[in-house]
Design a protein around this motif. Structure first.
Motif, PDB file in Angstrom:
ATOM      1  N   ASN B 357      68.095  52.284  11.869  1.00 28.09           N
ATOM      2  CA  ASN B 357      68.197  50.920  11.351  1.00 28.09           C
ATOM      3  C   ASN B 357      69.562  50.673  10.731  1.00 28.09           C
ATOM      4  OD1 ASN B 357      65.762  49.777  12.045  1.00 28.09           O
ATOM      5  ND2 ASN B 357      64.701  50.665  10.292  1.00 28.09           N
ATOM      6  N   ILE B 358      70.052  51.659   9.989  1.00 29.99           N
ATOM      7  CA  ILE B 358      71.367  51.510   9.359  1.00 29.99           C
ATOM      8  C   ILE B 358      72.425  51.327  10.435  1.00 29.99           C
ATOM      9  CG2 ILE B 358      73.140  52.749   8.076  1.00 29.99           C
ATOM     10  CD1 ILE B 358      70.910  53.971   6.417  1.00 29.99           C
ATOM     11  N   MET B 359      72.370  52.153  11.474  1.00 25.81           N
ATOM     12  CA  MET B 359      73.394  52.046  12.520  1.00 25.81           C
ATOM     13  C   MET B 359      73.264  50.720  13.274  1.00 25.81           C
ATOM     14  SD  MET B 359      75.064  54.699  12.009  1.00 25.81           S
ATOM     15  CE  MET B 359      76.242  54.684  13.317  1.00 25.81           C
ATOM     16  N   LEU B 360      72.029  50.245  13.466  1.00 23.09           N
ATOM     17  CA  LEU B 360      71.844  48.964  14.151  1.00 23.09           C
ATOM     18  C   LEU B 360      72.462  47.833  13.342  1.00 23.09           C
ATOM     19  CD1 LEU B 360      68.200  49.308  15.452  1.00 23.09           C
ATOM     20  CD2 LEU B 360      70.170  48.763  16.844  1.00 23.09           C
ATOM     21  N   ASP B 361      72.189  47.835  12.040  1.00 21.89           N
ATOM     22  CA  ASP B 361      72.747  46.770  11.212  1.00 21.89           C
ATOM     23  C   ASP B 361      74.256  46.888  11.095  1.00 21.89           C
ATOM     24  OD1 ASP B 361      70.220  45.993   8.703  1.00 21.89           O
ATOM     25  OD2 ASP B 361      70.508  45.432  10.804  1.00 21.89           O
ATOM     26  N   LEU B 362      74.731  48.126  11.076  1.00 23.94           N
ATOM     27  CA  LEU B 362      76.172  48.328  11.011  1.00 23.94           C
ATOM     28  C   LEU B 362      76.838  47.793  12.257  1.00 23.94           C
ATOM     29  CD1 LEU B 362      78.309  49.626   9.254  1.00 23.94           C
ATOM     30  CD2 LEU B 362      78.032  51.701  10.583  1.00 23.94           C
ATOM     31  N   LYS B 363      76.211  48.054  13.378  1.00 23.90           N
ATOM     32  CA  LYS B 363      76.765  47.552  14.635  1.00 23.90           C
ATOM     33  C   LYS B 363      76.791  46.038  14.641  1.00 23.90           C
ATOM     34  CE  LYS B 363      74.133  47.999  18.317  1.00 23.90           C
ATOM     35  NZ  LYS B 363      73.732  46.981  19.273  1.00 23.90           N
ATOM     36  N   LYS B 364      75.733  45.453  14.087  1.00 23.34           N
ATOM     37  CA  LYS B 364      75.619  43.996  14.167  1.00 23.34           C
ATOM     38  C   LYS B 364      76.555  43.302  13.200  1.00 23.34           C
ATOM     39  CE  LYS B 364      72.087  40.533  14.281  1.00 23.34           C
ATOM     40  NZ  LYS B 364      70.655  40.284  14.138  1.00 23.34           N
ATOM     41  N   GLY B 366      78.834  45.053  10.769  1.00 23.61           N
ATOM     42  CA  GLY B 366      80.031  45.749  10.316  1.00 23.61           C
ATOM     43  C   GLY B 366      80.103  45.871   8.812  1.00 23.61           C
ATOM     44  N   ASP B 367      79.018  45.542   8.127  1.00 16.66           N
ATOM     45  CA  ASP B 367      79.052  45.509   6.671  1.00 16.66           C
ATOM     46  C   ASP B 367      78.138  46.598   6.137  1.00 16.66           C
ATOM     47  OD1 ASP B 367      77.601  43.257   4.261  1.00 16.66           O
ATOM     48  OD2 ASP B 367      79.179  44.772   4.046  1.00 16.66           O
ATOM     49  N   TRP B 368      78.684  47.513   5.334  1.00 19.22           N
ATOM     50  CA  TRP B 368      77.893  48.636   4.853  1.00 19.22           C
ATOM     51  C   TRP B 368      76.818  48.203   3.869  1.00 19.22           C
ATOM     52  CZ3 TRP B 368      77.302  53.109   6.940  1.00 19.22           C
ATOM     53  CH2 TRP B 368      78.327  53.640   7.733  1.00 19.22           C
ATOM     54  N   ASP B 369      77.096  47.170   3.095  1.00 11.08           N
ATOM     55  CA  ASP B 369      76.082  46.774   2.105  1.00 11.08           C
ATOM     56  C   ASP B 369      74.803  46.319   2.776  1.00 11.08           C
ATOM     57  OD1 ASP B 369      78.742  45.600   0.189  1.00 11.08           O
ATOM     58  OD2 ASP B 369      77.319  47.152  -0.445  1.00 11.08           O
ATOM     59  N   THR B 370      74.916  45.510   3.833  1.00  9.81           N
ATOM     60  CA  THR B 370      73.688  45.094   4.530  1.00  9.81           C
ATOM     61  C   THR B 370      73.060  46.268   5.231  1.00  9.81           C
ATOM     62  OG1 THR B 370      75.324  44.118   5.979  1.00  9.81           O
ATOM     63  CG2 THR B 370      73.551  42.677   5.178  1.00  9.81           C
ATOM     64  N   ALA B 371      73.926  47.087   5.848  1.00  6.87           N
ATOM     65  CA  ALA B 371      73.347  48.212   6.595  1.00  6.87           C
ATOM     66  C   ALA B 371      72.578  49.122   5.664  1.00  6.87           C
ATOM     67  CB  ALA B 371      74.461  48.984   7.301  1.00  6.87           C
ATOM     68  N   LEU B 372      73.132  49.385   4.465  1.00  5.73           N
ATOM     69  CA  LEU B 372      72.490  50.331   3.567  1.00  5.73           C
ATOM     70  C   LEU B 372      71.337  49.715   2.793  1.00  5.73           C
ATOM     71  CD1 LEU B 372      75.577  52.319   2.333  1.00  5.73           C
ATOM     72  CD2 LEU B 372      73.822  53.038   3.906  1.00  5.73           C
ATOM     73  N   GLN B 373      70.966  48.477   3.099  1.00  4.29           N
ATOM     74  CA  GLN B 373      69.721  47.937   2.527  1.00  4.29           C
ATOM     75  C   GLN B 373      68.524  48.713   3.032  1.00  4.29           C
ATOM     76  OE1 GLN B 373      69.090  45.315   0.374  1.00  4.29           O
ATOM     77  NE2 GLN B 373      71.275  45.341  -0.004  1.00  4.29           N
ATOM     78  N   HIS B 374      68.700  49.432   4.148  1.00  8.94           N
ATOM     79  CA  HIS B 374      67.564  50.166   4.714  1.00  8.94           C
ATOM     80  C   HIS B 374      67.278  51.455   3.979  1.00  8.94           C
ATOM     81  CE1 HIS B 374      66.835  47.630   8.135  1.00  8.94           C
ATOM     82  NE2 HIS B 374      68.125  47.507   8.283  1.00  8.94           N
ATOM     83  N   VAL B 375      68.163  51.857   3.058  1.00 11.49           N
ATOM     84  CA  VAL B 375      67.849  53.019   2.228  1.00 11.49           C
ATOM     85  C   VAL B 375      66.779  52.587   1.233  1.00 11.49           C
ATOM     86  CG1 VAL B 375      68.773  54.603   0.534  1.00 11.49           C
ATOM     87  CG2 VAL B 375      70.168  53.923   2.463  1.00 11.49           C
ATOM     88  N   PRO B 376      65.678  53.330   1.079  1.00 14.17           N
ATOM     89  CA  PRO B 376      64.593  52.897   0.197  1.00 14.17           C
ATOM     90  C   PRO B 376      65.082  52.692  -1.229  1.00 14.17           C
ATOM     91  CG  PRO B 376      63.948  54.840   1.406  1.00 14.17           C
ATOM     92  CD  PRO B 376      65.378  54.610   1.735  1.00 14.17           C
ATOM     93  N   ARG B 377      64.623  51.606  -1.832  1.00 10.19           N
ATOM     94  CA  ARG B 377      65.114  51.250  -3.156  1.00 10.19           C
ATOM     95  C   ARG B 377      64.752  52.296  -4.198  1.00 10.19           C
ATOM     96  NH1 ARG B 377      69.292  48.611  -2.625  1.00 10.19           N
ATOM     97  NH2 ARG B 377      69.117  49.585  -0.589  1.00 10.19           N
ATOM     98  N   ARG B 378      63.664  53.018  -3.985  1.00  9.33           N
ATOM     99  CA  ARG B 378      63.258  53.960  -5.030  1.00  9.33           C
ATOM    100  C   ARG B 378      64.263  55.095  -5.181  1.00  9.33           C
ATOM    101  NH1 ARG B 378      60.549  55.499  -0.516  1.00  9.33           N
ATOM    102  NH2 ARG B 378      60.908  57.655   0.073  1.00  9.33           N
TER     103      ARG B 378
END
Lengths: 537, 452
Positions: B357-364, B366-378
């Motif tokens: 998911n992180i790589m998909l969002d990164l590809k789409k 190019g922004d690490w903050d959106t991509a790393l939203q997939h890291v669980p908040r806990r």
């Protein structure tokens, strides 16, 4: 909806905090999502109601009537979901497991017999445990002992091979008798089929063997126990001392054997055993003199003013450690995990060329001793200070580090380069095994400088080499304590005297700890309390 | 449905043809025996043109976990089985966390016989006990629910009899067209086959079977299934390749239980037994491993990123690092420290589907903050209690006013860095930082607009 639920709980939790009392009609307060609460273990009986039951019925030490037992049984089965007809008996007997509660346990078994319920294997096992607890406080009567034997017979006839926990219960039960404890020995072998025999099973059997004057058997089982990496309990040593005290002539030999055993396996005895030893020495002053003592500087005993033995390992052991170190710690299954083959080769060649050293320094460990976030100039200066410490004492040093250290401050690095041999590995390599390898390769006299406890590497070596490694490490590891305001460094020198029980001249020095722990972690501290023991020949 | 299958087949042939024309290494069709022969034929055609790579990671006899297996005869095994059954029975009678003997099945005993120590058995018994308890509680709740449903249906039937009008609603008369799951699946599969032709590639390296125990293998299989599913559901999927797959191994067997049609030729999933070095050129490969030093700075669509399909709860050796070093590939790790404040929850390990998911969002984006939203908040945020409470009151007020505030909360720390993609433009944004502040006016102190 989600937020409403959370809001409701917020409100309740606030109300609870304000009121300070538990309102009965509130739903159980689930804590806020961000916090973590350990839920009570599933299957365990909630302790508050258990305490109530315990105080009502089980604290009394007399037998209870049939109606009382009915009531207890029904309460337990109804109130707790996990308690049902099969396990309620064993649970009840588990609740009265102390020595004074033997009458309670017996009355429950009688109640079961009157009701016509046959106690299952688990219940009988728990009953044997209660007997064992009672045996430690008083001698068991003939009737009780025969009952124990009867139970053992029933259990053993029902199944030809028993599982580990039943075997343990049977061993504990048989040990409580006077004549039938020999039957427990094949049970120990039966236990080995499914698991290593437990500490309590071994301890009970060995203590009984000693008190029944079968010393050879006891010692054999002790050796087995140590081999299985279980630490002997205090009761073993107590029964050994009690037995040895009966015969004055062989007392000396027995004690010698015990202390040699402690020395060989690096065991610390506990306060209980020490009390017993002191009492023994007071009773027989002409045979045995025991004093508690402390160690002064450089391992001098404060009582007999003798220096403790040096901790050095033998040449054969050192050679073995050196030969197998690289394979076991660095290369293991895949050399690429910690380094690369080319780098390893380069390092070996470098060490061949520049060995022997007086000290090998772990550059990064030393540099980061005073803090992680210091600027590289300060790190390099600290490293240079340590190199200067050794230069002042005219020692040859090797400094190990990583490639990025060549970018640290030039003057410090140049000082280090000119006053020591330097080897820099790749940034991705683990450099600790390199450090230890260079030290070992260099000979028995070389020390190393690091604050790392080397626990991972000790573990990778395997059990026998681990003990050798720890002694070698204790003898050779310098570490940096701190750097003062003026820039002077305080270095902790290695402790070169032995920290286990050993003989100095004719006097035994035995360290001891406060209480028995089943799995003591690796201790890097010097034992504070010692005994100074002289045995008259 | 049949015509769809025909379309997949033609698409597959086109795909193979297309890649052959491109004169790149022949991408193996999804692995079946027939396809194997075709591939072999294809390979032999290309052999004079291509170089034969020897796979250094050919799945030979696993060395890591077979050290402790000692041979024992059948009767010794039976004897041990009987003793273990007695052990479980007695532990159950004592009230420990062991299910009753009726609960155990043959495959449970087969697993128990392989466990090395008593404590391992105790943990497994506790796991089975929890399953038993859950089943019992499920049964109770189901009976309760059945009663409620009966009552509800009776009421509904009564009401329906009395009613003479048309019934509007889902399942009755409504304007909504029902779209079935299979339709969605076919549509997504179509998108995947298009991705196989045009999208950047991603490799999942499944060569870590020997380093995982049973539980980890099943977890890895589930994560692989989830990563395939989430890739397929995304608007712009990757072309996923599962390389070094050992089809007899536990991980792949688990994955086949999740996706039974995995190896069918028309199913858009690339499973290779070969190594990725044989499929793609080495200069395009980048191995993503947490044990290396260089952060991945920007996503490069020409690079083929490799993710090691391993669940490493037990084993914490740098296996992926060692493999990348051995093969001489470039390495990178995600810039987690630079973009996230790591809390204390469960360490920096990410599951495979989170990585995809992180790589998909990164590809789409190019922004690490959106991509790393997939890291669980806990794992990430360390919320104190007051901050949480503040957030809750905020949410409550927002719900009362029916206002969306997610975009505000997401970037409450770094407003200036929010992109137009994720935040709507605020009014008078150009005047940010230029507000009049009496305390600081003419004090010589500089107003800082830079946030940390």
């Amino acid at each position: 909806m989600y937020n409403l639920r959370l809001l409701r709980q917020l409100r309740y939790s606030l109300v609870l905090q304000n009121s300070g009392t538990a309102l009965a009609h509130l739903p159980p307060c689930r804590l806020l999502a961000g916090q973590h609460k350990r839920r009570p273990q599933l299957g365990a009986i909630p302790s508050d109601q258990l305490d109530r039951l315990k105080s009502e019925y089980f604290e009394q030490q007399c037998a209870l009537s049939n109606e009382d037992w009915q009531h207890v049984r029904s309460t337990l089965t109804e109130s707790y979901r996990h308690v049902n007809g099969t396990n309620v008996d064993a649970i009840i007997l588990g609740l009265c497991s102390r020595a004074e509660q033997l009458p309670v346990a017996k009355s429950y078994v009688k109640h079961l017999q009157t009701q016509g319920i046959k106690p299952n294997a688990a219940t009988l096992g728990r009953l044997l445990r209660v007997y064992n607890a009672a045996y430690h406080t008083r001698e068991l009567s003939e009737a009780e002992q025969s009952e124990i034997v009867e139970i053992c017979d029933t259990l053993q006839s029902a199944h030809d091979v028993l599982d580990a926990s039943s075997c343990e219960n049977l061993i504990l039960g048989l040990v409580a008798t006077t004549q039938h404890w020999n039957r427990a020995l094949p049970l120990l072998d039966m236990m080995r089929l499914t698991s290593t025999p437990s500490v309590s099973a071994y301890s009970a059997l060995i203590a009984k063997a000693f008190s029944a004057d079968q010393l050879e058997l006891g010692w054999r089982l002790l050796e087995e126990m140590i081999e299985a990496r279980k630490l002997p309990k205090c009761e073993i040593f107590l029964s050994l001392l009690a037995q040895s005290a009966k015969d004055e002539r062989t007392l000396g030999a027995q004690l010698e054997r015990l202390f040699c055993f402690l020395e060989l396996h690096d065991i610390l005895i506990s306060e209980l055993v020490v009390q017993q030893l002191l009492a023994l020495a007071q009773r027989l002053p002409q045979r045995l003199q025991v004093t508690t003592t402390r160690l002064e500087l450089f391992g001098k005993c404060s009582t007999c003013q003798q220096n403790l033995q040096h901790v050095a390992i033998s040449d054969a052991q050192f050679a073995e450690l050196r030969e197998s170190f690289l394979q076991k710690v660095l290369i293991r299954n895949d050399v690429f995990q910690k380094t690369t083959p080319q780098e390893l080769q380069r390092f070996k060649q470098y060490v061949e060329k520049t060995a022997p050293y007086d000290c090998v320094i772990d550059g990064l460990n030393v540099a980061y001793s005073t803090g992680n976030k210091k600027p590289p100039a300060q790190l390099a200066k600290l490293l240079a200070t340590v190199v200067r410490y050794f230069k002042e004492r005219r020692k040859r040093v090797l400094v190990l580090g990583r490639q990025h250290m060549s970018n640290w401050s030039k003057p410090a690095m140049q000082y280090i380069q000119s006053n020591a041999s330097v080897f820099l590995t790749n940034n991705l390599t683990h450099d600790d095994p390199f450090l230890l390898y260079a030290t070992l390769r260099s000979g028995q006299d070389t020390d190393f400088f690091s604050r790392d406890l080397m626990r991972a590497h000790a573990h990778l070596l395997g059990t026998e080499l681990k003990a050798i490694f720890r002694r070698w490490q204790q003898e050779h590891q310098y570490s940096l304590v701190t750097q003062t305001q003026t820039g002077q460094i305080i270095v902790k020198e290695p402790i070169r005297y032995r920290l286990s029980a050993h003989k100095v001249g004719n006097v035994w020095h035995v360290p001891y700890c406060e209480a028995y722990t089943a799995n003591p972690p690796d201790s890097f501290e010097v034992p504070e309390k010692w005994l100074c023991i002289t045995i008259a020949p | 449905m049949l015509k769809n299958v025909v379309q997949w087949r033609t698409a597959k042939l086109l795909l193979n043809g297309a890649t052959r024309i491109k004169a790149r290494r022949c991408l193996c069709a999804p692995f079946t025996t027939k396809a194997n022969e075709n591939a072999a034929l294809g390979e032999s055609e290309l052999e004079p043109a291509s170089k034969k790579y020897v796979n250094p990671f050919a799945q030979s006899m696993p060395t890591a976990l077979t050290d402790n297996i000692t041979t024992e005869t059948a009767e010794q095994r039976d004897k041990r089985l009987k003793v273990l059954q007695l052990e479980a029975d007695i532990a159950h009678q004592e009230g420990r966390r062991v299910p009753g003997l009726e609960f155990f099945k043959d495959h449970h005993w087969a697993h128990i016989l392989t466990l090395p120590t008593k404590s391992a058995r105790i943990k497994y018994y506790a796991f089975l006990w929890q399953i038993e308890m859950k089943k019992a509680s499920e049964k109770r709740k189901k009976e309760q629910r059945a009663e409620d449903t009966e009552r509800r249906l009776a009421d509904l039937r009564k009401e329906r009899e009395e009613n003479t009008h048309i019934i509007y609603g889902l399942g009755h008369t409504s304007m909504f067209l029902r779209i079935y799951d299979t339709t969605i699946n076919h549509w997504q599969n179509n998108r995947l086959t298009r991705a196989m032709q045009f999208a950047p590639k991603m490799v999942l390296d499944c060569s870590y079977d020997t380093y995982m125990n049973n539980r980890e293998c099943s977890n890895a299989a589930k994560q692989l299934m989830l990563s395939f599913a989430e890739n397929r559901a995304n608007d712009e999927p990757f072309d996923l390749h599962f390389c070094n797959a050992n089809l007899e191994g536990k991980c792949m067997q688990g994955l086949q239980r999740f996706i039974p049609t995995m190896l069918n030729p028309e199913f858009p999933m690339n499973v290779h037994t070969k190594c990725f070095t044989e499929l793609f050129p080495k200069n395009q490969l980048v191995y993503l491993t947490p044990h290396c030093r260089e952060d991945l700075i920007a996503y490069n669509p020409d690079d083929i990123y490799i993710i090691g399909a391993m669940v490493d709860t037990v084993n914490n050796e740098p296996l992926s690092l060692a493999k990348a070093k051995r093969l001489g590939l470039r390495m990178a790790r995600l810039p987690l420290d630079r973009y996230l404040q790591w809390g204390s929850g469960s360490g920096k390990s990410l599951t495979l589907n989170q990585m995809i998911n992180i790589m998909l969002d990164l590809k789409k984006t190019g922004d690490w903050d959106t991509a790393l939203q997939h890291v669980p908040r806990r794992k990430v945020i360390d919320l104190g209690a007051e901050q949480y409470e503040r957030r809750q009151t905020f949410n409550k007020r927002a719900n009362q006013l029916n206002v969306r505030i997610d975009h505000l909360l997401k970037y409450e720390n770094n407003r200036n860095e929010s992109t137009s993609f994720s935040t709507p433009q605020k009014l008078r944004q150009h005047k940010e930082g230029l507000e009049f502040d009496l305390e600081k006016w003419a004090s010589g102190k500089r107003k800082t607009t830079k946030r940390n």
